[in-house]
Enzyme design. Structure first.
Site, short mmCIF file in Angstrom:
data_model
loop_
_atom_site.label_atom_id
_atom_site.label_comp_id
_atom_site.label_asym_id
_atom_site.label_seq_id
_atom_site.Cartn_x
_atom_site.Cartn_y
_atom_site.Cartn_z
N HIS A 68 84.29 95.89 80.20
CA HIS A 68 85.20 95.41 79.15
C HIS A 68 84.78 94.07 78.55
O HIS A 68 85.49 93.57 77.67
CB HIS A 68 86.63 95.32 79.68
CG HIS A 68 87.30 96.65 79.79
ND1 HIS A 68 87.53 97.45 78.69
CD2 HIS A 68 87.76 97.34 80.85
CE1 HIS A 68 88.12 98.57 79.08
NE2 HIS A 68 88.26 98.54 80.39
N HIS A 173 86.31 96.47 89.39
CA HIS A 173 86.50 97.48 88.34
C HIS A 173 87.66 98.43 88.58
O HIS A 173 88.34 98.80 87.64
CB HIS A 173 85.23 98.31 88.07
CG HIS A 173 85.42 99.41 87.06
ND1 HIS A 173 85.63 99.15 85.72
CD2 HIS A 173 85.46 100.76 87.19
CE1 HIS A 173 85.78 100.31 85.07
NE2 HIS A 173 85.69 101.30 85.94
FE FE2 Z 1 88.65 95.52 85.16
FE FE2 Z 2 85.74 97.44 84.43
#
Ligand code: FE2
Ligand code: FE2
Length: 258
Positions: A68, A173
Site C-alpha cells: 500500500h 501485512h
Molecule cells: Fe497493511
Molecule cells: Fe500490505
C-alpha cells in the site's frame, strides 16, 4: 541492543494510539530502535509526508512498508529523504529497500504468494545483504527484516532461509498478530505477523459494514478505518551486540480506549 518492531499503523486511530503508547513504551522498555510499518498510515491506504512526520514525532525511528505504500502519490518525491523503506524487491520503484540506523540494518521485503507479482524476496535478501556489506565495507552485525507477506508458509520459509544470517525476520501485512514468536536454531528471532496498530472492532482495521457488504454482494465499497478502542501489536527483540544473534523475542501488545 533492543529493537521494537510495530505492526501496520491504521489511519488516524492508529496514529493516535501510537502517539499515546509509544513514548511510554520507549521509556519503560529502554529501546534503541523502533520500526513501524507505515503502509496504512494515511486514511488506511498509503502514507503522506504529514502522516509520516506524525509517526516520527511519536518515536518511530525507521518506517517500513508494503504493497500500500504507493496509494498516496504525495509520498513519492519524499521516499529517499525520510527514514522510510519500501520492499526492496519492487525493482526500479522510487525509494530504497534497506537503510542503516546506527549499527542496525533494517531491510524490507515483500512476499509473492497471494500478492502482486514482484521480484523474488529470497534472492533479493541475498543481494541486499551483499550490497550492504560492499557499501559499508563490513557486514552489519544486526539486521532486522520486515517481511511484508500474506502466507505464513512463505514467511516461515524466509525465516529458515535467513536463519543465522540476520537478527530478526518479522512478518507484516495480514494485520493479525500471531503467537509463534521464537528464536530459530541459528539465532534469528521470528514471528509470522506483528499484527497492527489500529481499531480492534474492525476487519483488519477497516469499518465492518462496508466489508460485509462487499463479501455479501461483491460490489466495490469505500473502506475507512474503523472507530473505537485501538490495539498496538509489536515485538521487542533483544540482540547480542557481539554476535548479532537474537537473545529474546517477546510480544508487546497493548490496548487503548478511544
Ligand atoms: Fe497493511
Ligand atoms: Fe500490505
Amino acid at each position: 541492543m533492543r529493537v521494537l518492531m510495530i505492526g501496520d499503523i491504521i489511519g488516524k486511530p492508529g496514529r493516535s494510539a501510537l502517539a499515546e503508547l509509544l513514548p511510554e513504551l520507549r521509556r519503560e522498555l529502554t529501546i534503541d530502535l523502533v520500526t513501524a510499518n507505515a503502509e496504512n498510515t494515511a486514511g488506511g491506504f498509503g502514507l503522506t509526508p504529514k502522516t509520516a512526520n506524525a509517526l516520527l514525532q511519536a518515536g518511530v525511528d525507521v518506517m517500513t512498508s508494503g504493497n500500500h505504500i504507493w496509494d498516496k502519490k504525495e509520498i513519492l518525491p519524499h521516499m529517499e529523504e525520510l527514514p522510510l523503506l519500501r520492499p526492496a524487491n519492487y525493482y526500479g520503484a522510487p525509494g530504497r529497500g534497506w537503510m542503516m540506523f546506527g549499527d542496525v540494518m533494517v531491510l524490507n521485503l515483500q512476499g509473492r504468494v497471494f500478492m502482486p507479482p514482484i521480484d523474488c524476496p529470497f534472492r533479493e535478501a541475498d543481494a541486499r545483504l551483499a550490497e550492504a556489506q560492499s557499501e559499508l565495507g563490513f557486514a552489519p552485525k544486526a539486521v532486522v527484516v520486515d517481511f511484508h507477506a500474506e502466507a505464513t508458509s512463505e514467511k516461515q520459509g524466509l525465516a529458515w532461509y535467513l536463519d543465522g544470517r540476520v537478527s530478526a525476520v518479522v512478518g507484516t501485512h495480514t494485520h493479525v498478530a500471531t503467537a509463534d514468536a521464537r528464536i530459530m536454531p541459528g539465532g534469528t528471532a521470528y514471528v509470522s505477523d506483528l499484527g497492527m496498530t489500529g481499531p480492534q472492532d474492525s476487519v483488519i482495521g477497516t469499518e465492518v459494514a462496508p466489508v460485509l457488504e462487499r463479501f455479501r454482494t461483491g460490489l466495490p465499497q469505500r473502506f475507512e478505518p474503523a472507530k473505537g478502542a485501538c490495539i498496538l501489536n509489536s515485538v521487542l527483540i533483544d540482540i547480542d551486540d557481539d554476535t548479532g544473534h537474537a537473545r529474546d523475542i517477546v510480544r508487546i501488545d497493548r490496548r487503548v480506549e478511544a
